[in-house]
Scaffold this motif. Structure first.
Motif, PDB file in Angstrom:
ATOM      1  N   LEU A 101       1.080  -0.968   0.051  1.00 45.09           N
ATOM      2  CA  LEU A 101       0.111   0.055   0.107  1.00 45.09           C
ATOM      3  C   LEU A 101       0.717   1.335  -0.382  1.00 45.09           C
ATOM      4  N   ALA A 102       2.238   1.343   0.803  1.00 45.30           N
ATOM      5  CA  ALA A 102       2.973   2.354   0.263  1.00 45.30           C
ATOM      6  C   ALA A 102       3.447   2.636  -0.532  1.00 45.30           C
ATOM      7  N   ALA A 103       4.082   1.864  -0.967  1.00 50.08           N
ATOM      8  CA  ALA A 103       4.456   1.277  -2.390  1.00 50.08           C
ATOM      9  C   ALA A 103       3.658   1.994  -3.291  1.00 50.08           C
ATOM     10  N   ALA A 104       2.762   1.861  -3.238  1.00 53.21           N
ATOM     11  CA  ALA A 104       0.870   2.214  -4.199  1.00 53.21           C
ATOM     12  C   ALA A 104       0.736   3.981  -3.694  1.00 53.21           C
ATOM     13  N   GLY A 105       1.587   4.292  -3.218  1.00 54.13           N
ATOM     14  CA  GLY A 105       1.106   5.907  -2.447  1.00 54.13           C
ATOM     15  C   GLY A 105       0.368   6.358  -1.600  1.00 54.13           C
ATOM     16  N   VAL A 106      -0.315   5.034  -1.131  1.00 53.55           N
ATOM     17  CA  VAL A 106      -1.141   5.295   0.014  1.00 53.55           C
ATOM     18  C   VAL A 106      -0.936   5.966   1.180  1.00 53.55           C
ATOM     19  N   GLU A 107      -0.713   7.032   1.479  1.00 54.87           N
ATOM     20  CA  GLU A 107      -0.653   8.322   2.594  1.00 54.87           C
ATOM     21  C   GLU A 107      -1.349   7.660   3.981  1.00 54.87           C
ATOM     22  N   LEU A 108      -2.676   7.536   3.971  1.00 55.71           N
ATOM     23  CA  LEU A 108      -3.312   7.353   5.615  1.00 55.71           C
ATOM     24  C   LEU A 108      -3.759   5.795   5.389  1.00 55.71           C
ATOM     25  N   LEU A 109      -3.430   5.328   6.764  1.00 60.36           N
ATOM     26  CA  LEU A 109      -4.346   3.849   6.588  1.00 60.36           C
ATOM     27  C   LEU A 109      -5.421   4.060   7.990  1.00 60.36           C
ATOM     28  N   ILE A 110      -6.722   3.679   7.594  1.00 56.66           N
ATOM     29  CA  ILE A 110      -8.080   4.179   8.869  1.00 56.66           C
ATOM     30  C   ILE A 110      -7.990   2.713   9.034  1.00 56.66           C
ATOM     31  N   GLN A 111      -8.123   1.589   9.943  1.00 52.38           N
ATOM     32  CA  GLN A 111      -8.357   0.355  10.654  1.00 52.38           C
ATOM     33  C   GLN A 111      -9.117   1.024  11.518  1.00 52.38           C
ATOM     34  N   THR A 112     -10.296  -0.578  11.517  1.00 51.33           N
ATOM     35  CA  THR A 112     -11.628  -0.496  12.244  1.00 51.33           C
ATOM     36  C   THR A 112     -11.752  -2.280  13.029  1.00 51.33           C
ATOM     37  N   ASN A 113     -12.046  -2.486  14.337  1.00 49.68           N
ATOM     38  CA  ASN A 113     -12.152  -2.936  14.429  1.00 49.68           C
ATOM     39  C   ASN A 113     -13.295  -3.682  15.373  1.00 49.68           C
ATOM     40  N   ALA A 114     -13.066  -4.859  16.136  1.00 48.96           N
ATOM     41  CA  ALA A 114     -14.387  -5.216  16.888  1.00 48.96           C
ATOM     42  C   ALA A 114     -13.844  -5.363  17.951  1.00 48.96           C
ATOM     43  N   ALA A 115     -14.088  -4.279  18.999  1.00 47.99           N
ATOM     44  CA  ALA A 115     -13.510  -4.844  20.847  1.00 47.99           C
ATOM     45  C   ALA A 115     -14.625  -4.406  21.686  1.00 47.99           C
ATOM     46  N   GLY A 116     -13.675  -5.087  22.868  1.00 43.36           N
ATOM     47  CA  GLY A 116     -14.999  -5.346  24.231  1.00 43.36           C
ATOM     48  C   GLY A 116     -14.685  -3.798  24.729  1.00 43.36           C
ATOM     49  N   SER A 117     -15.542  -3.539  25.661  1.00 35.08           N
ATOM     50  CA  SER A 117     -15.405  -2.501  26.611  1.00 35.08           C
ATOM     51  C   SER A 117     -15.090  -2.292  27.902  1.00 35.08           C
ATOM     52  N   LEU A 118     -14.371  -1.251  28.542  1.00 33.10           N
ATOM     53  CA  LEU A 118     -13.625  -1.575  29.521  1.00 33.10           C
ATOM     54  C   LEU A 118     -14.703  -1.114  30.395  1.00 33.10           C
ATOM     55  N   ASP A 119     -15.271   0.328  29.799  1.00 33.22           N
ATOM     56  CA  ASP A 119     -16.241   1.724  30.291  1.00 33.22           C
ATOM     57  C   ASP A 119     -16.921   1.031  30.579  1.00 33.22           C
ATOM     58  N   GLU A 120     -17.783   1.227  31.488  1.00 36.28           N
ATOM     59  CA  GLU A 120     -19.324   0.921  31.943  1.00 36.28           C
ATOM     60  C   GLU A 120     -20.124   2.281  31.312  1.00 36.28           C
ATOM     61  N   ALA A 121     -19.300   3.280  30.430  1.00 39.95           N
ATOM     62  CA  ALA A 121     -20.314   4.417  30.012  1.00 39.95           C
ATOM     63  C   ALA A 121     -20.220   4.010  28.553  1.00 39.95           C
ATOM     64  N   MET A 122     -19.517   3.194  28.587  1.00 45.64           N
ATOM     65  CA  MET A 122     -19.319   2.883  26.565  1.00 45.64           C
ATOM     66  C   MET A 122     -20.108   1.435  26.067  1.00 45.64           C
ATOM     67  N   ARG A 123     -21.179   1.365  25.854  1.00 44.25           N
ATOM     68  CA  ARG A 123     -22.054   0.110  25.591  1.00 44.25           C
ATOM     69  C   ARG A 123     -21.436  -0.902  24.183  1.00 44.25           C
ATOM     70  N   PRO A 124     -22.204  -1.998  24.230  1.00 39.39           N
ATOM     71  CA  PRO A 124     -21.723  -2.798  23.131  1.00 39.39           C
ATOM     72  C   PRO A 124     -23.088  -1.710  22.388  1.00 39.39           C
ATOM     73  N   GLY A 125     -22.594  -1.769  20.754  1.00 44.70           N
ATOM     74  CA  GLY A 125     -23.350  -1.132  19.595  1.00 44.70           C
ATOM     75  C   GLY A 125     -22.451   0.657  19.583  1.00 44.70           C
ATOM     76  N   GLU A 126     -21.361   0.922  20.524  1.00 38.55           N
ATOM     77  CA  GLU A 126     -21.411   2.182  20.112  1.00 38.55           C
ATOM     78  C   GLU A 126     -20.301   1.945  19.737  1.00 38.55           C
ATOM     79  N   LEU A 127     -19.292   3.415  19.624  1.00 41.03           N
ATOM     80  CA  LEU A 127     -18.088   3.188  18.999  1.00 41.03           C
ATOM     81  C   LEU A 127     -17.611   4.261  19.303  1.00 41.03           C
TER      82      LEU A 127
END
Length: 272
Positions: A101-127
């Protein structure tokens, strides 16, 4: 094969560019984010198997293909799936892809994942927008590299200026977007309640089994990085029900439309 020399990376980049796309943004899709690939305009799809150094994902929800096209004003390369370190122990499993990707000229990598919350204020389904990370696995995809470039500075690994843009876009879209620290654990087993308490005390807001190796690889290659977590569960001990991969995928599927809409709006509106 996940590691490419310069010649192989250039050859892989040429395959990516052969369809007259010049992507500045690459998007690596984790569990629950796969439908973004369907929103790419004028798409051209290449299987990972056709691209030297790209891995073959073996986890449900990871298609293993690159979709080239446009989102908003940007040419993009959308990677549907990653190979995790827990699948074979290789923290550098995505190195060939990131180097190409870098060799092709990409400048920005946007990553996404699924994660578990450690914060009671951040609930399943939120981002959550990732502001920093904890490499709890203490593995590096740069082991085996030579020269001074392997000593990558990870201050501001998740680009502060781009994060500010994303926060403004989320506010404009009316989407709740948390921001916090992502803890990487190797997996594939879920964490114990004691481990969750430890991570909370270390200051993490979310925990998952990906993203950190790719961030290190991207920064090593000179790419800017953004990362989004889709919260699929509360950490072990913070909810009554038992954790399972099937449950996390179910929550991710239900929350996907809102998550992908924000991601699409962010990509379309970003100023690099």
């Amino acid at each position: 094969m996940s590691r490419l020399n310069d010649e192989q990376a250039d050859r892989c980049a040429a395959l990516l560019l052969a369809h007259h796309r010049r992507p500045r943004i690459a998007v690596l899709l984790g569990s629950g984010w796969g439908s973004l690939a369907q929103r790419v305009m004028n798409p051209v799809t290449l299987p990972y198997t056709a691209l030297p150094g790209f891995p073959a994902p073996a986890v449900a929800g990871h298609a293993g293909e690159v979709v080239l096209g446009r989102i908003g004003a940007h040419d993009v390369a959308v990677l549907s799936g990653r190979r995790h370190a827990y699948e074979g122990g290789d923290a550098a499993a995505m190195k060939g892809a990131v180097d190409a990707l870098a060799a092709a000229g990409v400048e920005l990598l946007i990553q996404t994942n699924a994660a578990g919350s450690l914060d009671e204020a951040m609930r399943p389904g939120e981002l959550m927008l990732v502001a920093d990370h904890l490499n709890l696995a203490q593995r590096s995809p740069l082991v085996g590299e030579v020269g001074a470039s392997r000593f990558v500075d990870l201050r501001d690994a998740y680009d502060p200026a781009l994060r500010a843009q994303v926060r403004a876009i989320a506010q404009r879209e009316g989407t709740t977007l948390h921001e916090g620290i992502y803890a990487w654990v190797l997996g594939p087993q879920f964490e114990t309640p004691a481990e969750i308490r430890m991570l909370q005390r270390l200051g993490a807001q979310a925990v998952g089994m990906s993203t950190v190796p790719e961030t290190i690889l991207a920064r090593h290659a000179g790419l800017r990085v953004l990362a989004f977590s889709l919260i699929t569960n509360m950490g072990c001990g913070l909810q009554a029900e038992a954790l399972s991969h099937a449950n996390t995928l179910g929550v991710a599927e239900a929350a996907a439309p809102r998550a992908v809409s924000l991601l699409e709006a962010a990509i379309a509106s970003l100023e690099l």
